[in-house]
Scaffold this motif. Structure first.
Motif, mmCIF file in Angstrom:
data_model
loop_
_atom_site.group_PDB
_atom_site.id
_atom_site.type_symbol
_atom_site.label_atom_id
_atom_site.label_comp_id
_atom_site.label_asym_id
_atom_site.label_seq_id
_atom_site.Cartn_x
_atom_site.Cartn_y
_atom_site.Cartn_z
ATOM 1 N N ILE A 194 17.584 -33.254 22.473
ATOM 2 C CA ILE A 194 18.380 -32.768 21.348
ATOM 3 C C ILE A 194 18.151 -31.269 21.161
ATOM 4 O O ILE A 194 19.069 -30.542 20.770
ATOM 5 N N ILE A 195 16.960 -30.791 21.480
ATOM 6 C CA ILE A 195 16.650 -29.363 21.293
ATOM 7 C C ILE A 195 17.468 -28.479 22.236
ATOM 8 O O ILE A 195 18.157 -27.560 21.764
ATOM 9 N N PRO A 196 17.453 -28.697 23.566
ATOM 10 C CA PRO A 196 18.300 -27.836 24.403
ATOM 11 C C PRO A 196 19.790 -28.030 24.136
ATOM 12 O O PRO A 196 20.568 -27.078 24.232
ATOM 13 N N ALA A 197 20.188 -29.248 23.769
ATOM 14 C CA ALA A 197 21.602 -29.471 23.435
ATOM 15 C C ALA A 197 21.980 -28.678 22.194
ATOM 16 O O ALA A 197 23.065 -28.091 22.123
ATOM 17 N N GLY A 198 21.087 -28.633 21.213
ATOM 18 C CA GLY A 198 21.349 -27.855 20.004
ATOM 19 C C GLY A 198 21.422 -26.371 20.292
ATOM 20 O O GLY A 198 22.296 -25.663 19.768
ATOM 21 N N CYS A 199 20.518 -25.890 21.123
ATOM 22 C CA CYS A 199 20.552 -24.474 21.495
ATOM 23 C C CYS A 199 21.866 -24.128 22.187
ATOM 24 O O CYS A 199 22.512 -23.119 21.863
ATOM 25 N N ALA A 200 22.285 -24.960 23.136
ATOM 26 C CA ALA A 200 23.528 -24.701 23.857
ATOM 27 C C ALA A 200 24.745 -24.793 22.940
ATOM 28 O O ALA A 200 25.650 -23.952 23.002
ATOM 29 N N ALA A 201 24.771 -25.797 22.074
ATOM 30 C CA ALA A 201 25.913 -25.965 21.173
ATOM 31 C C ALA A 201 26.032 -24.784 20.210
ATOM 32 O O ALA A 201 27.130 -24.268 19.974
ATOM 33 N N TYR A 202 24.909 -24.334 19.675
ATOM 34 C CA TYR A 202 24.975 -23.221 18.731
ATOM 35 C C TYR A 202 25.170 -21.878 19.423
ATOM 36 O O TYR A 202 25.740 -20.954 18.830
ATOM 37 N N LEU A 203 24.748 -21.737 20.674
ATOM 38 C CA LEU A 203 25.103 -20.541 21.433
ATOM 39 C C LEU A 203 26.602 -20.515 21.699
ATOM 40 O O LEU A 203 27.243 -19.459 21.613
ATOM 41 N N GLY A 204 27.164 -21.674 22.021
ATOM 42 C CA GLY A 204 28.613 -21.765 22.187
ATOM 43 C C GLY A 204 29.351 -21.465 20.899
ATOM 44 O O GLY A 204 30.363 -20.759 20.895
ATOM 45 N N ALA A 205 28.843 -21.976 19.786
ATOM 46 C CA ALA A 205 29.473 -21.710 18.488
ATOM 47 C C ALA A 205 29.390 -20.229 18.155
ATOM 48 O O ALA A 205 30.356 -19.638 17.647
ATOM 49 N N GLY A 206 28.255 -19.612 18.444
ATOM 50 C CA GLY A 206 28.110 -18.175 18.203
ATOM 51 C C GLY A 206 29.060 -17.363 19.063
ATOM 52 O O GLY A 206 29.648 -16.374 18.597
ATOM 53 N N ALA A 207 29.226 -17.765 20.318
ATOM 54 C CA ALA A 207 30.166 -17.081 21.201
ATOM 55 C C ALA A 207 31.591 -17.206 20.677
ATOM 56 O O ALA A 207 32.364 -16.243 20.707
ATOM 57 N N ALA A 208 31.946 -18.387 20.169
ATOM 58 C CA ALA A 208 33.291 -18.583 19.617
ATOM 59 C C ALA A 208 33.523 -17.692 18.403
ATOM 60 O O ALA A 208 34.597 -17.105 18.253
ATOM 61 N N VAL A 209 32.514 -17.566 17.555
ATOM 62 C CA VAL A 209 32.640 -16.704 16.374
ATOM 63 C C VAL A 209 32.809 -15.251 16.804
ATOM 64 O O VAL A 209 33.656 -14.522 16.257
ATOM 65 N N LEU A 210 32.022 -14.803 17.766
ATOM 66 C CA LEU A 210 32.143 -13.423 18.240
ATOM 67 C C LEU A 210 33.508 -13.157 18.874
ATOM 68 O O LEU A 210 34.099 -12.092 18.660
ATOM 69 N N ILE A 211 33.998 -14.111 19.646
ATOM 70 C CA ILE A 211 35.321 -13.954 20.266
ATOM 71 C C ILE A 211 36.401 -13.852 19.192
ATOM 72 O O ILE A 211 37.295 -13.002 19.260
ATOM 73 N N ARG A 212 36.319 -14.720 18.196
ATOM 74 C CA ARG A 212 37.331 -14.688 17.126
ATOM 75 C C ARG A 212 37.255 -13.402 16.317
ATOM 76 O O ARG A 212 38.277 -12.867 15.908
ATOM 77 N N ARG A 213 36.058 -12.893 16.071
ATOM 78 C CA ARG A 213 35.926 -11.621 15.353
ATOM 79 C C ARG A 213 36.524 -10.476 16.159
ATOM 80 O O ARG A 213 37.188 -9.604 15.604
ATOM 81 N N ARG A 214 36.278 -10.471 17.458
ATOM 82 C CA ARG A 214 36.826 -9.407 18.307
ATOM 83 C C ARG A 214 38.347 -9.484 18.339
ATOM 84 O O ARG A 214 39.028 -8.464 18.270
ATOM 85 N N GLN A 215 38.904 -10.687 18.429
ATOM 86 C CA GLN A 215 40.358 -10.835 18.422
ATOM 87 C C GLN A 215 40.940 -10.402 17.089
ATOM 88 O O GLN A 215 42.000 -9.768 17.042
ATOM 89 N N HIS A 216 40.253 -10.725 16.001
ATOM 90 C CA HIS A 216 40.716 -10.338 14.679
ATOM 91 C C HIS A 216 40.671 -8.813 14.518
ATOM 92 O O HIS A 216 41.591 -8.221 13.950
ATOM 93 N N ALA A 217 39.635 -8.186 15.030
ATOM 94 C CA ALA A 217 39.515 -6.727 14.937
ATOM 95 C C ALA A 217 40.604 -6.046 15.774
ATOM 96 O O ALA A 217 41.150 -5.027 15.354
ATOM 97 N N ARG A 218 40.923 -6.600 16.933
ATOM 98 C CA ARG A 218 42.003 -6.040 17.762
ATOM 99 C C ARG A 218 43.354 -6.188 17.078
ATOM 100 O O ARG A 218 44.215 -5.320 17.194
#
Length: 122
Positions: free
Chosen positions: A95-119
């Motif tokens: 559950i620990i590595p799965a949580g790390c991977a899931a939240y890294l993916g969620a963080g990447a999605a947030v960063l991508i959406r912020r960059r698209q919004h800024a553009r």
């Protein structure tokens, strides 16, 4: 992302993970961990608010599968260590590595959406 598609993705990732884990290959454990990380990460990207769900379900699916094998008396193509109920219980650590991977993916999605919004604003 619609809940139905997320559920299908979660089910497919868990089924693939259990299928790979049943392999008698020497590298099946490493490939299972890789698929766990990729699946949780992609599901975290797809639905950042549900990252906890993919972490919990994908991280625990191998432990659940091994518990079912133990209850049903299904022999694994490799020796489980530790034997008995301690085997599935120790797999809950995934559950620990799965949580790390899931939240890294969620963080990447947030960063991508912020960059698209800024553009879009500029």
């Amino acid at each position: 992302m619609p809940q139905f598609l997320y559920g299908i993705g979660l089910l497919a990732a868990a089924a693939l993970l259990v299928w790979i884990d049943r392999s008698p290959s020497d590298v099946a454990n490493q490939v299972s961990l890789l698929m766990l990380l990729i699946g949780a990460g992609l599901l975290g990207i797809a639905a950042p608010r549900w990252a906890w769900l993919s972490a919990l379900l994908l991280g625990a699916c191998l432990a659940a599968a091994h518990a079912v094998y133990l209850m049903a008396g299904i022999a694994l193509p490799y020796g489980m260590s530790p034997t008995g109920w301690a085997g599935p219980a120790t797999l809950l650590i995934l559950i620990i590595p799965a949580g790390c991977a899931a939240y890294l993916g969620a963080g990447a999605a947030v960063l991508i959406r912020r960059r698209q919004h800024a553009r879009a604003l500029s």
